[in-house]
Design a protein around this motif. Structure first.
Motif, mmCIF file in Angstrom:
data_model
loop_
_atom_site.group_PDB
_atom_site.id
_atom_site.type_symbol
_atom_site.label_atom_id
_atom_site.label_comp_id
_atom_site.label_asym_id
_atom_site.label_seq_id
_atom_site.Cartn_x
_atom_site.Cartn_y
_atom_site.Cartn_z
ATOM 1 N N UNK A 1 -3.936 3.544 23.378
ATOM 2 C CA UNK A 1 -3.207 3.326 24.246
ATOM 3 C C UNK A 1 -2.527 2.061 24.896
ATOM 4 N N UNK A 2 -3.749 1.824 25.783
ATOM 5 C CA UNK A 2 -3.461 0.088 26.252
ATOM 6 C C UNK A 2 -3.013 -0.845 25.977
ATOM 7 N N UNK A 3 -4.006 -0.546 24.913
ATOM 8 C CA UNK A 3 -4.016 -2.395 23.535
ATOM 9 C C UNK A 3 -2.576 -2.085 23.645
ATOM 10 N N UNK A 4 -1.877 -0.722 22.828
ATOM 11 C CA UNK A 4 -0.564 -1.056 21.874
ATOM 12 C C UNK A 4 0.509 -0.982 23.338
ATOM 13 N N UNK A 5 0.557 -0.797 24.201
ATOM 14 C CA UNK A 5 1.289 -1.123 25.420
ATOM 15 C C UNK A 5 1.310 -2.414 25.445
ATOM 16 N N UNK A 6 0.626 -3.064 25.481
ATOM 17 C CA UNK A 6 0.444 -3.884 26.290
ATOM 18 C C UNK A 6 1.014 -5.303 24.903
ATOM 19 N N UNK A 7 0.488 -4.818 23.307
ATOM 20 C CA UNK A 7 1.441 -5.868 22.858
ATOM 21 C C UNK A 7 2.887 -5.255 22.534
ATOM 22 N N UNK A 8 2.990 -4.079 22.930
ATOM 23 C CA UNK A 8 4.638 -4.079 23.076
ATOM 24 C C UNK A 8 5.105 -5.107 24.245
ATOM 25 N N UNK A 9 4.416 -4.820 24.632
ATOM 26 C CA UNK A 9 5.550 -5.474 26.369
ATOM 27 C C UNK A 9 5.455 -7.187 25.984
ATOM 28 N N UNK A 10 4.111 -6.798 25.323
ATOM 29 C CA UNK A 10 4.038 -8.984 25.243
ATOM 30 C C UNK A 10 4.626 -8.986 24.201
ATOM 31 N N UNK A 11 5.097 -8.486 23.306
ATOM 32 C CA UNK A 11 6.455 -8.900 22.603
ATOM 33 C C UNK A 11 7.574 -8.789 23.072
ATOM 34 N N UNK A 12 7.562 -8.828 24.190
ATOM 35 C CA UNK A 12 9.274 -8.531 24.958
ATOM 36 C C UNK A 12 9.115 -9.998 26.152
ATOM 37 N N UNK A 13 8.264 -10.791 26.221
ATOM 38 C CA UNK A 13 8.340 -12.084 26.853
ATOM 39 C C UNK A 13 8.407 -12.693 26.010
ATOM 40 N N UNK A 14 8.857 -13.761 26.495
ATOM 41 C CA UNK A 14 9.785 -15.896 26.609
ATOM 42 C C UNK A 14 8.289 -15.910 26.138
ATOM 43 N N UNK A 15 8.469 -17.212 25.357
ATOM 44 C CA UNK A 15 7.302 -18.276 25.269
ATOM 45 C C UNK A 15 6.562 -18.529 26.395
ATOM 46 N N UNK A 16 7.478 -18.846 27.514
ATOM 47 C CA UNK A 16 6.588 -19.305 29.693
ATOM 48 C C UNK A 16 5.890 -18.322 29.614
ATOM 49 N N UNK A 17 6.703 -16.680 29.666
ATOM 50 C CA UNK A 17 5.891 -15.932 30.190
ATOM 51 C C UNK A 17 5.003 -15.317 29.759
ATOM 52 N N UNK A 18 5.106 -15.660 28.621
ATOM 53 C CA UNK A 18 3.157 -15.234 27.976
ATOM 54 C C UNK A 18 1.927 -16.729 27.898
#
Length: 328
Positions: free
Chosen positions: A27-44
């Motif tokens: 679950x942690x990994x899945x949520x991290x991918x979901x959160x990361x998908x919503x970040x901009x390149x600068x945020x990432x």
């Protein structure tokens, strides 16, 4: 919960996301991918920069240096508002770090070249600001193992005085012999022996110093002999005495301009103390203190204080009360 809230706020299909949470194994990994998908390149990229610092809280200016970027004020605010960064302190002195789960994820997502460059810049920053242990950690992760050992070797006392003995002890275990030349490896083992002694791990301290003693460099070998003697003097006086004497002989065999008078004085004083306290021979003790005094500089106040303390101890053993007072 923070990751789940972030993911739900950004997804177009909350119901589907909740269904997936019940289906995935991690679950942690899945949520991290979901959160990361919503970040901009600068945020990432900023999340990656914070991750490179291994949990050490960093100021905005530090992060800008590590990232080699312009202002990250707005990006930091956006990530802070989403609770993806741990914020400490008040403006303008706030520092930023990450939860361990988030840090591991973003560290792994960095391209190897980008990660190496960030570690190199972080090491450069920390050595300039007196964070020598942190500098060595980053240089080692940047593939600069020799530079990392050198900064630890040159600033050992500062690291210990900062209360970082255990952290130093742990860091030294991360180096491999293949990363270093023979002399630098011996110096690493010398540091490991000293650090182990400071955390009261005497068997490891002596084993590390024995390994360091294999060096062919006479100055490094004399250093190792001094610290091995200091480590062993309470458990094996005869061995400590031999090590002090061996170290003195090694330095005296060098050309005058190549000798290290500071180390030579330390060895002479250490040997004199053994002749004062453990295996009394007061004439020999006086001889070695005289030799130490001949090579200590007039402005080397720390060694002069150590020398005078030894002279006082000698005069006390000689039952020479006026002589004892002369050195107090």
């Amino acid at each position: 919960m923070t990751l789940a809230i972030n993911a739900l706020q950004r997804t177009r299909n909350p119901a589907r996301l909740l269904e997936c949470l019940a289906e995935v194994d991690n679950i942690e990994r899945y949520l991290l991918h979901e959160v990361d998908a919503g970040l901009t390149n600068e945020e990432r990229m900023l999340m990656g920069g914070v991750a490179v610092l291994f949990g050490y809280p960093a100021s905005r200016s530090t992060l800008e240096l590590v990232l080699h970027a312009g202002s990250v004020r707005r990006t930091l605010r956006a990530l802070r508002d989403r609770h993806l960064l741990i914020v400490s302190g008040e403006e303008p002195d706030q520092t930023y770090s990450q939860h361990a789960i988030v840090r591991a994820f973003y560290y792994d997502t960095l391209a190897p070249d980008s990660r190496t460059q960030m570690h190199q810049r972080a090491g450069d920053y920390y050595v300039k600001t007196g964070g020598y242990l942190e500098a060595a950690l980053h240089w080692h992760n940047a593939g600069q193992a020799s530079a990392a050992v050198t900064v630890l070797y040159d600033h050992f006392s500062a690291i210990v005085n900062a209360g970082q003995s255990k952290a130093l002890y742990d860091l030294l275990q991360k180096f491999g012999k293949h990363e270093l030349d023979a002399t630098t490896w011996a110096r690493l083992k010398l540091l490991a022996g000293r650090a182990a002694s400071l955390v009261a791990d005497l068997p490891t301290a002596l084993a590390e110093l024995d390994e360091a003693l294999r060096t062919d460099d006479p100055y490094t070998k004399a250093q190792v002999l001094y610290y091995r003697a200091k480590t062993a003097e309470n458990v094996n006086v005869a061995k400590a005495r031999c090590d002090f004497q061996w170290g003195i002989e090694l330095l005296n065999a060098l050309p005058v301009e190549a000798r290290c008078n500071e180390l030579l004085a330390d060895l002479q004083i250490g040997l004199a103390w053994l002749y004062i306290q453990e295996s009394p021979d007061l004439a020999l003790a006086e001889k070695h203190l005289g030799k130490a005094q001949a090579v200590i500089g007039d402005t080397d106040f720390r060694r002069l204080a150590t020398l005078f303390n030894a002279w006082s101890g000698l005069r006390n053993r000689q039952q020479n009360s006026p002589g004892t007072l002369d050195y107090l």
